[in-house]
Design an enzyme around this catalytic site. Structure first.
Site, short mmCIF file in Angstrom:
data_model
loop_
_atom_site.label_atom_id
_atom_site.label_comp_id
_atom_site.label_asym_id
_atom_site.label_seq_id
_atom_site.Cartn_x
_atom_site.Cartn_y
_atom_site.Cartn_z
CG HIS A 281 2.70 -2.68 4.39
ND1 HIS A 281 1.49 -2.47 5.02
CD2 HIS A 281 3.19 -1.44 4.12
CE1 HIS A 281 1.27 -1.17 5.12
NE2 HIS A 281 2.29 -0.52 4.58
CD GLU A 282 7.09 -1.06 3.89
OE1 GLU A 282 6.98 -0.11 3.09
OE2 GLU A 282 6.63 -1.03 5.05
N GLY B 247 8.90 -0.17 8.49
CA GLY B 247 9.20 -0.24 7.06
C GLY B 247 8.78 1.06 6.39
CG HIS C 266 3.93 1.29 0.21
ND1 HIS C 266 2.94 2.24 0.15
CD2 HIS C 266 4.03 0.94 1.51
CE1 HIS C 266 2.45 2.44 1.37
NE2 HIS C 266 3.09 1.66 2.22
CD GLN D 265 5.19 4.27 3.08
OE1 GLN D 265 6.07 3.41 3.19
NE2 GLN D 265 4.29 4.49 4.02
CB CYS E 190 0.23 2.36 6.06
SG CYS E 190 1.18 3.02 4.69
CG LEU E 191 5.15 5.20 8.87
CD1 LEU E 191 6.62 5.46 8.61
CD2 LEU E 191 4.78 5.56 10.30
ZN ZN Z 1 2.75 1.50 4.22
#
Ligand code: ZN
Length: 178
Positions: A140-141, A45, A144, A50, A98-99
């Protein structure tokens, strides 16, 4: 085109993302670039903040549990202006990463399921009911898009322990020093 990631410490990750007013060619290109970036970074995701865009869009490619118990398959998805309609009052704990916070995972408690609506890339309103990994990924997304990171949802005592790691990430990856 693969896009540059925003890492922990960059202000864009803490802003509330703006709703998308119109699904223009630019938005479609951004979604395609986000999907490419997500795959290039081996993520499941990715939210627009991000990639340094404060817009209410996230993409996902969540693997599904196969009959043999392996996680595989899934499809590229784009969700625009997501809105939660209903959430489970039961919670489940699973590991998340998380990236934007490289090489770190922690167990996070999330509601077991979610019902939400969003727009797809054609501007159609879609409604989805997600459980398990898909629900976890959604939360999670969606976080963000509200400037919330998964580490904010760690137990405070556990969260405190990773201060040195977060300082390292800021030093190593972050272009703009806050
Ligand atoms: Zn993330």
């Amino acid at each position: 085109m693969k896009l540059a990631l925003a890492y922990y410490g960059e202000p864009v990750l803490r802003q509330k993302a703006q709703p998308v007013k119109e699904i223009t060619d630019e938005i479609k290109q951004l979604a395609a670039d986000m999907i490419e970036t997500m795959h290039a970074e081996n993520g499941i995701g990715l939210a627009a903040p991000q990639v340094n865009r404060s817009l209410a869009i996230f993409v996902s490619h969540v693997p599904l549990k196969q009959p043999d118990g392996q996680w595989d398959g899934g499809e590229d998805r784009v969700y625009i202006n997501p809105k939660i309609l209903e959430i489970s009052d039961e919670f489940e704990e699973s590991y998340e990463g998380c990236l934007s916070i490289p090489k770190f995972h922690a167990p996070i408690l999330r509601p077991k399921w979610v019902k939400f609506e969003a727009l797809d890339l054609d501007g159609n309103k879609i409604e989805r009911f997600f459980t398990d990994l898909e629900a976890q990924n959604f939360f999670h997304e969606n976080d963000h898009l509200n400037g919330v990171l998964f580490i904010d949802r760690m137990e405070p005592s556990e969260r405190k322990k990773i201060d040195p790691l977060l300082r390292d990430i800021k030093k190593k990856y972050c272009k703009k020093k806050p």
